[in-house]
Each structure stands twice: as C-alpha cells, then as structure tokens.
Motif scaffolding. Sequence first.
Motif, mmCIF file in Angstrom:
data_model
loop_
_atom_site.group_PDB
_atom_site.id
_atom_site.type_symbol
_atom_site.label_atom_id
_atom_site.label_comp_id
_atom_site.label_asym_id
_atom_site.label_seq_id
_atom_site.Cartn_x
_atom_site.Cartn_y
_atom_site.Cartn_z
ATOM 1 N N ALA A 54 -9.378 -75.843 7.340
ATOM 2 C CA ALA A 54 -9.588 -76.560 8.406
ATOM 3 C C ALA A 54 -9.550 -75.537 9.845
ATOM 4 C CB ALA A 54 -9.463 -77.839 8.807
ATOM 5 N N GLY A 55 -10.400 -74.966 10.473
ATOM 6 C CA GLY A 55 -10.292 -74.285 11.696
ATOM 7 C C GLY A 55 -9.898 -72.611 11.508
ATOM 8 N N LEU A 56 -9.887 -72.283 10.200
ATOM 9 C CA LEU A 56 -9.612 -70.932 9.956
ATOM 10 C C LEU A 56 -11.009 -70.208 9.664
ATOM 11 C CD1 LEU A 56 -6.381 -71.181 7.663
ATOM 12 C CD2 LEU A 56 -6.396 -70.709 9.983
ATOM 13 N N PRO A 57 -10.977 -68.745 9.759
ATOM 14 C CA PRO A 57 -11.953 -67.862 9.360
ATOM 15 C C PRO A 57 -12.064 -68.010 7.816
ATOM 16 C CG PRO A 57 -10.769 -66.561 10.633
ATOM 17 C CD PRO A 57 -9.812 -67.939 10.734
ATOM 18 N N LEU A 58 -13.336 -68.054 7.081
ATOM 19 C CA LEU A 58 -13.381 -68.215 5.787
ATOM 20 C C LEU A 58 -12.453 -67.408 4.991
ATOM 21 C CD1 LEU A 58 -14.958 -69.910 3.855
ATOM 22 C CD2 LEU A 58 -16.872 -67.969 3.874
ATOM 23 N N ALA A 103 -9.298 -68.615 4.962
ATOM 24 C CA ALA A 103 -8.945 -69.972 4.288
ATOM 25 C C ALA A 103 -8.925 -69.880 3.043
ATOM 26 C CB ALA A 103 -10.064 -71.104 5.155
ATOM 27 N N ILE A 104 -9.778 -68.915 2.237
ATOM 28 C CA ILE A 104 -9.884 -68.672 0.931
ATOM 29 C C ILE A 104 -8.258 -68.140 0.338
ATOM 30 C CG2 ILE A 104 -10.644 -67.570 -0.963
ATOM 31 C CD1 ILE A 104 -13.568 -67.985 0.435
ATOM 32 N N GLN A 105 -7.902 -67.301 1.221
ATOM 33 C CA GLN A 105 -6.720 -66.727 0.995
ATOM 34 C C GLN A 105 -5.485 -67.602 1.053
ATOM 35 O OE1 GLN A 105 -5.557 -63.420 3.424
ATOM 36 N NE2 GLN A 105 -3.998 -62.721 2.181
ATOM 37 N N GLN A 106 -5.474 -68.585 1.955
ATOM 38 C CA GLN A 106 -4.603 -69.720 1.974
ATOM 39 C C GLN A 106 -4.646 -70.711 0.816
ATOM 40 O OE1 GLN A 106 -2.106 -70.250 4.402
ATOM 41 N NE2 GLN A 106 -2.223 -68.673 5.708
ATOM 42 N N GLU A 124 -16.658 -69.416 9.883
ATOM 43 C CA GLU A 124 -15.284 -69.949 10.070
ATOM 44 C C GLU A 124 -15.384 -71.310 9.544
ATOM 45 O OE1 GLU A 124 -14.169 -70.456 13.957
ATOM 46 O OE2 GLU A 124 -16.111 -71.275 14.596
ATOM 47 N N VAL A 125 -14.374 -71.917 8.985
ATOM 48 C CA VAL A 125 -14.379 -73.248 8.576
ATOM 49 C C VAL A 125 -14.309 -74.306 9.648
ATOM 50 C CG1 VAL A 125 -13.480 -75.111 6.978
ATOM 51 C CG2 VAL A 125 -13.188 -72.482 6.595
ATOM 52 N N ARG A 176 -16.176 -83.121 2.522
ATOM 53 C CA ARG A 176 -17.382 -82.648 3.528
ATOM 54 C C ARG A 176 -16.791 -81.279 3.946
ATOM 55 N NH1 ARG A 176 -19.425 -82.807 8.836
ATOM 56 N NH2 ARG A 176 -21.901 -82.636 8.811
ATOM 57 N N VAL A 177 -17.792 -80.036 3.804
ATOM 58 C CA VAL A 177 -16.994 -78.769 4.527
ATOM 59 C C VAL A 177 -18.521 -78.427 5.219
ATOM 60 C CG1 VAL A 177 -16.663 -76.480 3.813
ATOM 61 C CG2 VAL A 177 -15.822 -78.228 2.495
ATOM 62 N N VAL A 178 -17.960 -77.835 6.576
ATOM 63 C CA VAL A 178 -18.809 -77.408 7.474
ATOM 64 C C VAL A 178 -18.707 -76.038 7.825
ATOM 65 C CG1 VAL A 178 -20.162 -77.582 9.533
ATOM 66 C CG2 VAL A 178 -19.573 -79.591 8.086
ATOM 67 N N LEU A 179 -19.384 -74.828 7.334
ATOM 68 C CA LEU A 179 -19.191 -73.577 7.705
ATOM 69 C C LEU A 179 -19.973 -73.165 8.993
ATOM 70 C CD1 LEU A 179 -18.951 -71.548 4.406
ATOM 71 C CD2 LEU A 179 -17.086 -72.671 5.669
ATOM 72 N N ARG A 180 -19.435 -72.513 9.928
ATOM 73 C CA ARG A 180 -20.176 -72.203 11.086
ATOM 74 C C ARG A 180 -20.090 -70.464 11.543
ATOM 75 N NH1 ARG A 180 -18.031 -75.713 15.758
ATOM 76 N NH2 ARG A 180 -16.303 -74.076 15.390
ATOM 77 N N GLU A 181 -21.091 -70.176 12.005
ATOM 78 C CA GLU A 181 -21.160 -68.543 12.318
ATOM 79 C C GLU A 181 -20.172 -68.448 13.396
ATOM 80 O OE1 GLU A 181 -24.220 -65.297 13.790
ATOM 81 O OE2 GLU A 181 -24.945 -67.510 13.806
ATOM 82 N N ILE A 182 -19.469 -67.309 13.505
ATOM 83 C CA ILE A 182 -18.429 -66.986 14.377
ATOM 84 C C ILE A 182 -18.685 -66.504 15.663
ATOM 85 C CG2 ILE A 182 -16.222 -65.738 14.872
ATOM 86 C CD1 ILE A 182 -15.453 -65.846 11.876
ATOM 87 N N ASP A 183 -18.719 -67.139 16.730
ATOM 88 C CA ASP A 183 -18.820 -66.572 17.840
ATOM 89 C C ASP A 183 -17.891 -65.696 18.484
ATOM 90 O OD1 ASP A 183 -20.010 -65.537 20.427
ATOM 91 O OD2 ASP A 183 -20.374 -67.645 21.252
ATOM 92 N N PHE A 184 -18.031 -64.148 18.031
ATOM 93 C CA PHE A 184 -16.639 -63.409 18.360
ATOM 94 C C PHE A 184 -16.655 -63.233 19.931
ATOM 95 C CE2 PHE A 184 -17.962 -62.084 14.126
ATOM 96 C CZ PHE A 184 -16.557 -62.262 13.571
ATOM 97 N N LYS A 185 -17.424 -63.154 20.631
ATOM 98 C CA LYS A 185 -17.323 -62.989 22.135
ATOM 99 C C LYS A 185 -16.444 -64.131 22.622
ATOM 100 C CE LYS A 185 -21.536 -60.161 22.818
ATOM 101 N NZ LYS A 185 -22.657 -60.164 23.687
#
Length: 258
Positions: free
Chosen positions: A116-120, A123-126, A161-162, A195-204
């Motif tokens: 939760a809260g990590l880039p995808l 998170a997969i690496q963790q 990101e997760v 339940r998992v929600v992936l969201r597009e990263i807003d890099f700015k």
Amino acid sequence: PALQHAAPPSFLIIRYQNNRRSLTMPLTNILLRRFSSLSLSVPKTTPWRASSSAPPLVVTTDDGRQFAVLEHGGYTPKLKPHIVKRRLNRLKTYEGKERDIRHSPWRLNLVCQFAAGLPLEEAIQQLEFSKKSMAPLVQKVLRRTANLADIRHGLQPSQLEVAECFATHGKHLKRMKIMGRGRRGTMHHRFSHMRVVLREIDFKLKMYQARSLNQKKKWIQRQLKAEEDASRVQKEREELEMLQQQAQEQQAKKQAKN
C-alpha cells in the motif's frame, strides 16, 4: 491548473529581500541540480539560500539561457488538500479483487501493508522477498490489475502506484469446537476478501511534495524510466500493427489471384 498558485515541481520561485523590499526575478529559470549536461559558466561564489539576504547566483549557459542556482531549502509551500484531491481524481484508476481467500483478514492485511502506497514495481519487489505465505497471492493480484491497465490504456507498471490495498472479512464458516467437561463452543474458519486499486502516478505532484532533494531526484529518475517504457511499448505496438497489416495485404493478394 491545480498548481497555478504554487511553483512547478522542477522550479522554485525566487523571492529575496533587497533594500527592505520584496523582489521577484521575472523571466529567469531556476536550476534545481537537474541531471543535465549543460556547460555553465559558474563563478566561484556561494549559492543563495531562501533564508539569506544575498541575491541568488545567476548563471548563463553557452546558448544564452539564464538560470538562478540555489540550494534547495525545503521551503516550498504545502499544497492545500482540495488541490491534491482534485488532481488525484483526474487520474486513471484500476481496481482488482480477490474473493473468498482462506486466510485471516488480520494476517492478510499485514501483507497488504507491504504494497500500500508504493509504486507498483517497488511493491512487487517487496512482496518478492517477503516470507509471508500470502505474499505470492497479493503479488498475483497486483500483476493482474497491472495487466488490465496495459490492456485498457497502455500504461506500464512503472507508471502506476498502489493507491489502495487492504483485506476485509468474508463469510466465515462456523464449526463446533469440542471442549472439556461435556461442553462445546463455536470455531470460525475465516475467509477474506482483498481489494487493490492501482492509480496512475502524477510525477509532477510527487516531485513537488517531496521534501528533500534526494526524493526529488528519485522521482525524476522514475519519471524518465516510465517515459522510456511507454515509448518502447508504443514502438513495439506500432511494429506489430504494421506486420499485421502486411499479413492482411498478402492474404488479400493471394485471395485475389485465386
């Protein structure tokens, strides 16, 4: 539009005190130690900080552009919650579910906290090196949801990101528990829903909210990697479409000859 009242993530607004008057330097870009190969003519003076009264160091490049070199002092104003919420609501989200998992929801939530809260990709690496028994299942759900994002909008794992990852109670099975002295109790076989929600990263937004310079550098590197992955996948799809079109044309020619 949501960041109109604040500085962009890669730049900072220069404001300094000179002769007891607040001045702003217009038409001057500000260099934030970017990963660039610009050849700069920098005099040997100390860079300007936001808290100092001396003006910033103005640097001129070979092509005539001017930059103001300053050390990041962590003084960027914090964005208001409604601005952040408005930007996040515009991003694409993808939902993944897994139901009737024969596992305790409390223990499953311990695994979900890794992601939760990590880039995808992180998170997969963790989860790859986690010793929890449900880590492969959570990793499978994340990959499946990322595949859905690739199918719908062509987003790669480096662009996601997760946003949410948690477990809730399912329908528990009640069984009889034999106890001493002729007594009995109730035993619960617990099931969980995830339940998992992936969201597009807003890099700015991520770079602007980063409090240290190293954090900004990390998000810049992640943005560059995401752009490289997106361009690579786009080229592969264009080549595949071209090959499919050529195969269809050859098949049409064969049918015309017959």
